[in-house]
Design a protein around this motif. Structure first.
Motif, PDB file in Angstrom:
ATOM      1  N   ALA A 113       0.826  -1.208   0.000  1.00  0.00           N
ATOM      2  CA  ALA A 113       0.000   0.000   0.000  1.00  0.00           C
ATOM      3  C   ALA A 113       0.858   1.256   0.000  1.00  0.00           C
ATOM      4  O   ALA A 113       0.556   2.240  -0.701  1.00  0.00           O
ATOM      5  CB  ALA A 113      -0.931  -0.012   1.214  1.00  0.00           C
ATOM      6  N   LEU A 114       1.948   1.242   0.772  1.00  0.00           N
ATOM      7  CA  LEU A 114       2.805   2.423   0.858  1.00  0.00           C
ATOM      8  C   LEU A 114       3.532   2.668  -0.459  1.00  0.00           C
ATOM      9  O   LEU A 114       3.601   3.813  -0.950  1.00  0.00           O
ATOM     10  CB  LEU A 114       3.802   2.244   2.007  1.00  0.00           C
ATOM     11  N   VAL A 115       4.074   1.613  -1.052  1.00  0.00           N
ATOM     12  CA  VAL A 115       4.770   1.763  -2.337  1.00  0.00           C
ATOM     13  C   VAL A 115       3.788   2.203  -3.422  1.00  0.00           C
ATOM     14  O   VAL A 115       4.111   3.043  -4.270  1.00  0.00           O
ATOM     15  CB  VAL A 115       5.465   0.440  -2.726  1.00  0.00           C
ATOM     16  N   TYR A 116       2.593   1.661  -3.375  1.00  0.00           N
ATOM     17  CA  TYR A 116       1.563   2.064  -4.348  1.00  0.00           C
ATOM     18  C   TYR A 116       1.285   3.564  -4.235  1.00  0.00           C
ATOM     19  O   TYR A 116       1.184   4.267  -5.245  1.00  0.00           O
ATOM     20  CB  TYR A 116       0.292   1.269  -4.086  1.00  0.00           C
ATOM     21  N   ARG A 117       1.170   4.044  -3.001  1.00  0.00           N
ATOM     22  CA  ARG A 117       0.896   5.475  -2.800  1.00  0.00           C
ATOM     23  C   ARG A 117       2.053   6.325  -3.304  1.00  0.00           C
ATOM     24  O   ARG A 117       1.838   7.381  -3.928  1.00  0.00           O
ATOM     25  CB  ARG A 117       0.651   5.747  -1.307  1.00  0.00           C
ATOM     26  N   ILE A 118       3.272   5.895  -3.054  1.00  0.00           N
ATOM     27  CA  ILE A 118       4.438   6.649  -3.518  1.00  0.00           C
ATOM     28  C   ILE A 118       4.506   6.646  -5.041  1.00  0.00           C
ATOM     29  O   ILE A 118       4.891   7.637  -5.668  1.00  0.00           O
ATOM     30  CB  ILE A 118       5.737   6.054  -2.925  1.00  0.00           C
ATOM     31  N   GLY A 119       4.110   5.532  -5.651  1.00  0.00           N
ATOM     32  CA  GLY A 119       4.231   5.388  -7.098  1.00  0.00           C
ATOM     33  C   GLY A 119       3.182   6.115  -7.907  1.00  0.00           C
ATOM     34  O   GLY A 119       3.285   6.176  -9.139  1.00  0.00           O
ATOM     35  N   LEU A 120       2.161   6.679  -7.238  1.00  0.00           N
ATOM     36  CA  LEU A 120       1.122   7.387  -7.974  1.00  0.00           C
ATOM     37  C   LEU A 120       1.641   8.720  -8.476  1.00  0.00           C
ATOM     38  O   LEU A 120       2.157   9.542  -7.710  1.00  0.00           O
ATOM     39  CB  LEU A 120      -0.101   7.616  -7.079  1.00  0.00           C
ATOM     40  N   ALA A 121       1.498   8.949  -9.769  1.00  0.00           N
ATOM     41  CA  ALA A 121       1.871  10.232 -10.368  1.00  0.00           C
ATOM     42  C   ALA A 121       0.621  11.081 -10.521  1.00  0.00           C
ATOM     43  O   ALA A 121      -0.461  10.755 -10.024  1.00  0.00           O
ATOM     44  CB  ALA A 121       2.537   9.989 -11.724  1.00  0.00           C
ATOM     45  N   GLY A 122       0.749  12.201 -11.223  1.00  0.00           N
ATOM     46  CA  GLY A 122      -0.393  13.055 -11.486  1.00  0.00           C
ATOM     47  C   GLY A 122      -1.455  12.319 -12.274  1.00  0.00           C
ATOM     48  O   GLY A 122      -1.152  11.522 -13.156  1.00  0.00           O
ATOM     49  N   GLY A 123      -2.718  12.579 -11.937  1.00  0.00           N
ATOM     50  CA  GLY A 123      -3.810  11.895 -12.619  1.00  0.00           C
ATOM     51  C   GLY A 123      -4.084  10.510 -12.069  1.00  0.00           C
ATOM     52  O   GLY A 123      -4.902   9.783 -12.611  1.00  0.00           O
ATOM     53  N   GLY A 124      -3.417  10.134 -10.981  1.00  0.00           N
ATOM     54  CA  GLY A 124      -3.676   8.841 -10.355  1.00  0.00           C
ATOM     55  C   GLY A 124      -3.093   7.655 -11.074  1.00  0.00           C
ATOM     56  O   GLY A 124      -3.516   6.522 -10.839  1.00  0.00           O
ATOM     57  N   GLU A 125      -2.120   7.851 -11.957  1.00  0.00           N
ATOM     58  CA  GLU A 125      -1.491   6.743 -12.677  1.00  0.00           C
ATOM     59  C   GLU A 125      -0.218   6.309 -11.969  1.00  0.00           C
ATOM     60  O   GLU A 125       0.510   7.130 -11.405  1.00  0.00           O
ATOM     61  CB  GLU A 125      -1.160   7.152 -14.113  1.00  0.00           C
ATOM     62  N   LEU A 126       0.055   5.010 -12.016  1.00  0.00           N
ATOM     63  CA  LEU A 126       1.299   4.505 -11.458  1.00  0.00           C
ATOM     64  C   LEU A 126       2.450   4.838 -12.399  1.00  0.00           C
ATOM     65  O   LEU A 126       2.394   4.529 -13.590  1.00  0.00           O
ATOM     66  CB  LEU A 126       1.225   2.988 -11.253  1.00  0.00           C
ATOM     67  N   GLU A 127       3.470   5.455 -11.845  1.00  0.00           N
ATOM     68  CA  GLU A 127       4.662   5.792 -12.606  1.00  0.00           C
ATOM     69  C   GLU A 127       5.727   4.731 -12.326  1.00  0.00           C
ATOM     70  O   GLU A 127       6.145   4.554 -11.173  1.00  0.00           O
ATOM     71  CB  GLU A 127       5.162   7.172 -12.195  1.00  0.00           C
ATOM     72  N   PRO A 128       6.169   3.991 -13.346  1.00  0.00           N
ATOM     73  CA  PRO A 128       7.094   2.869 -13.103  1.00  0.00           C
ATOM     74  C   PRO A 128       8.351   3.260 -12.343  1.00  0.00           C
ATOM     75  O   PRO A 128       8.775   2.551 -11.423  1.00  0.00           O
ATOM     76  CB  PRO A 128       7.420   2.380 -14.523  1.00  0.00           C
ATOM     77  N   ARG A 129       8.974   4.370 -12.702  1.00  0.00           N
ATOM     78  CA  ARG A 129      10.210   4.749 -12.010  1.00  0.00           C
ATOM     79  C   ARG A 129       9.947   5.084 -10.547  1.00  0.00           C
ATOM     80  O   ARG A 129      10.731   4.713  -9.668  1.00  0.00           O
ATOM     81  CB  ARG A 129      10.859   5.925 -12.729  1.00  0.00           C
TER      82      ARG A 129
END
Length: 314
Positions: A113-129
């Motif tokens: 859950a924490l990594v998922y939250r960190i990985g969210l970019a603008g617009g709610g999309e997961l940013e791979p980097r």
């Protein structure tokens, strides 16, 4: 087709070998009725196959969504979270045989859950980097807290914690196997259903969108499903590294990049690798036993070095 059937044959042979060998010799006339075989070796071999298969599929799926050949289920902080949960349960002597697996599972879910939250970019999309960087950060933090807890634990808790952190299948039982069998189908089905969109994503984000793939939704589904697979694997076996890294590469070299074939092959390959590694861990220093994570690391580190060299020079 022939190579796929060959994988099935190899997997069955690995399971048969794992059941046949062990530190205790079982005479062949008594083999089928031996409690050692029925209550120890058989559930252990089957559990190892399911755990290895789950890690193999999770690795193949995560490498696809982050588009990084060096991605691994444990790169995203899940092992760190699971390790912290398990070590806390061991250090505080939580009661019951399921205390450590449940604590590890909870820790892995918290890290997810924490990594998922960190990985969210603008617009709610997961940013791979950002997903990878978040995983590294969460894993490092959890590892630091785990080390602090282990350093303050007594000798018995310290040994148990270290053995768990290196992974093992000594706690396998028919009950554990039943729980894993009930748990795995849903996340596996989610990943297998995403095979075609993952093929489209391999072409690039823009071509995938043009061809009808919902990239943002795909990344969320695949990340959550792969994390759930990793969480249950770590909960029942401890931290076993490199299976999710090296198996997908081997299956790609053998069968190609199409995920409809790659994901089932990664399940077979991961299960076979872990079953053979566990068999080796049980017999190499018999009657003592090596943590299976040490065996997979001895195999995985050289392969990882070769992959890094190939990736950085390509």
């Amino acid at each position: 087709m022939k190579r796929g059937l060959g994988l099935v044959v190899v997997a069955l042979a690995a399971l048969a070998l794992a059941v046949a060998v062990g530190p205790t010799r079982v005479p062949w006339p008594e083999f089928a009725h031996s409690p050692i075989v029925r209550e120890l070796r058989l559930p252990r071999a089957l559990l190892g196959f399911l755990v290895g298969g789950a890690l193999g599929v999770a690795g193949a799926a995560l490498q696809a969504i982050v588009r990084n050949p060096l991605a691994d289920p444990f790169l995203l902080g899940l092992s760190g979270g699971a390790g912290l949960g398990a070590v806390l349960a061991i250090a505080f002597a939580a009661g019951g045989p399921w205390a450590t697996p449940l604590a590890a599972f909870a820790g892995a879910l918290a890290a997810m859950a924490l990594v998922y939250r960190i990985g969210l970019a603008g617009g709610g999309e997961l940013e791979p980097r950002m997903l990878i960087l978040g995983g590294v950060a969460v894993g490092a933090f959890a590892g630091a807290v785990t080390t602090a807890v282990v350093s303050l634990a007594d000798a018995v808790a310290l040994r148990n914690a270290l053995l768990w952190l290196w992974g093992g299948l000594s706690g396998a039982s028919w009950d554990t196997l039943a729980v894993v069998c009930a748990y795995l189908p849903i996340p596996l089905a989610l990943l297998f259903a995403a095979a075609r969109p993952l093929d489209l994503l391999a072409l690039g984000e823009e071509p995938a969108r043009y061809l009808g793939a919902d990239v943002a939704s795909l990344r969320r589904r695949v990340y959550v499903a792969a994390s759930l697979l990793t969480a249950v694997a770590v909960a029942v076996s401890g931290v076993i590294g490199f299976v999710g890294l090296i198996v997908p590469h081997g299956m790609r070299a053998l069968l190609g990049d199409r995920h409809r074939v790659l994901l089932p092959a990664a399940f077979l390959g991961g299960g076979t690798l872990l079953v053979l590694a566990d068999a080796a861990a049980r017999v190499v220093v018999a009657p003592r036993e090596l943590p299976v994570g040490i065996v997979t690391a001895l195999v995985g580190v050289p392969v990882f070095a070769l992959l890094v060299r190939r990736w950085t020079t390509s």
